[in-house]
Design a protein around this motif. Sequence first.
Motif, PDB file in Angstrom:
ATOM      1  N   PHE A 145      -1.821  -0.496   7.216  1.00 20.95           N
ATOM      2  CA  PHE A 145      -0.503  -0.759   7.799  1.00 20.95           C
ATOM      3  C   PHE A 145      -0.274  -2.248   8.041  1.00 20.95           C
ATOM      4  O   PHE A 145       0.862  -2.720   8.014  1.00 20.95           O
ATOM      5  CB  PHE A 145      -0.301   0.020   9.106  1.00 20.95           C
ATOM      6  CG  PHE A 145       1.099  -0.115   9.618  1.00 20.95           C
ATOM      7  CD1 PHE A 145       2.141   0.545   8.965  1.00 20.95           C
ATOM      8  CD2 PHE A 145       1.400  -0.921  10.707  1.00 20.95           C
ATOM      9  CE1 PHE A 145       3.448   0.393   9.403  1.00 20.95           C
ATOM     10  CE2 PHE A 145       2.705  -1.072  11.141  1.00 20.95           C
ATOM     11  CZ  PHE A 145       3.733  -0.400  10.488  1.00 20.95           C
ATOM     12  N   ARG A 174       7.686   2.272  12.716  1.00 26.61           N
ATOM     13  CA  ARG A 174       6.659   2.222  11.692  1.00 26.61           C
ATOM     14  C   ARG A 174       7.099   2.997  10.451  1.00 26.61           C
ATOM     15  O   ARG A 174       6.909   2.573   9.328  1.00 26.61           O
ATOM     16  CB  ARG A 174       5.378   2.820  12.270  1.00 26.61           C
ATOM     17  CG  ARG A 174       4.218   2.744  11.328  1.00 26.61           C
ATOM     18  CD  ARG A 174       2.967   3.225  12.039  1.00 26.61           C
ATOM     19  NE  ARG A 174       1.920   3.394  11.069  1.00 26.61           N
ATOM     20  CZ  ARG A 174       0.664   3.015  11.274  1.00 26.61           C
ATOM     21  NH1 ARG A 174       0.321   2.476  12.402  1.00 26.61           N
ATOM     22  NH2 ARG A 174      -0.242   3.197  10.332  1.00 26.61           N
ATOM     23  N   GLU A 180       7.566   1.604   6.670  1.00 33.70           N
ATOM     24  CA  GLU A 180       6.855   2.200   5.540  1.00 33.70           C
ATOM     25  C   GLU A 180       7.819   2.649   4.446  1.00 33.70           C
ATOM     26  O   GLU A 180       7.601   2.406   3.261  1.00 33.70           O
ATOM     27  CB  GLU A 180       6.003   3.380   6.009  1.00 33.70           C
ATOM     28  CG  GLU A 180       4.682   2.919   6.591  1.00 33.70           C
ATOM     29  CD  GLU A 180       3.859   4.053   7.151  1.00 33.70           C
ATOM     30  OE1 GLU A 180       4.382   5.174   7.248  1.00 33.70           O
ATOM     31  OE2 GLU A 180       2.704   3.787   7.501  1.00 33.70           O
TER      32      GLU A 180
END
Lengths: 259, 164
Positions: A41, B5, B9
Amino acid sequence: MIEQLARLGRTGLLALERLGRGHLLLLAILKGMTEIVRRPFLLIAQMFSVGVLSILIVGISGLFVGMVLGLQGYYVLSQFGAEESLGVMVAASLVRELGPVVTALLFAGRAGSALTAEIGLMKATEQLSGLEMMAVDPVKRILAPRFFAGFLSMPLLAALFSALGILGGYLVSVGLLGVDEGAFWSQMQHKIDLHEDIYNGVIKSLVFGVVCTWIALFQGYDAVPTSEGVSRATTRTVVHSAFAVLGLDFVLTALMFGD
Amino acid sequence: MAQNRKIVEVSVGAFMLIGLVALFFLAMQVSNLSSAPRGSGYEVTARFDNIGSLKVRAPVTMAGVVLGRVVAIDFDDETYEAVVTMRIQSKYDRIPEDTFAKIYTAGLLGEQYIGLDPGGSDTFLKDGGQITLTQSSIVLEEIIGQFLFNKAEGEKNGGKGEDK
């Protein structure tokens, strides 16, 4: 006299020292790849700020550069009655040169300067030292993900630039100037080679991606930790990146196409 | 944070997809990948006295249709001839053995390509076969030289009184 000679020597030594530090940093970053495998990430977040946020400027620039190429190319080619070759001209100049080079220059201005400022400020506010205090390697945690994000983003952005540029050239030449649509595409497909032109363009953009991101990271990491130092480092990033990209472009072009 | 997040992504995924689509577009729509399948087909050679500026990847045509491409150009240092290897698509497997190969120029100053004129033989060219009937490329300088030479000869023989 001796004093001036000493000053010259000092300047040279300092420059060499910086060069050495830069290469050591690159080596450390490459070694820091392991951290990305463990925490993907980190990379994805940097791909967002380096790549996704650059899409708009790269895409719009590509479209307009392609449209201008169409207009200017038509002016010259129509004098020879070779308007049909407009597609070849637009595609070849975009894929070989303008795509990688202009994308790299935009990238240095849009993403490189941001990287330098971010890391320089992290250093100035002693966040990097803080990380080290907590036994976290800032090179692995902060620099490596940014480096690989730049390395991966650049060829994708350059491909986007070239593709949109060709579409822009198509719009202008077929829609506005009345070049035959079939000739535009078929001449292009006939003359543009997958290996010779497109792969070499991708290789160029990979090299520029490495160089621009490396310069940006090093300037930030090596900045004098004051507000003035960070501002100077940011300026240097853009200037050095532009020099490096244009100089390397000549070398790469000579190696790839200069036979 | 989790929501954020997810957005990051998804947008990175979309970015990579856009980039790859752009690359795919360049490869398929812009380059000659679609018109020149690699690897499939059979190879034949032909010997020429002079190939002019023929290049590797130049088209090999018959009746104006591209049948294949030049894959290699070598030099035979015993006969001092150029050996041109061509790869012809396998669907065109009925090219007579006594086909005539000639090097043409596209346009006045365009690139050079090989044109094949079919012969009348019942046996067809196979992989590794050789085209024996060839004609070299026309070198523009030679023709100009010949033209000037002929003109000079003509003037010497009976062209008195003509202006220069």
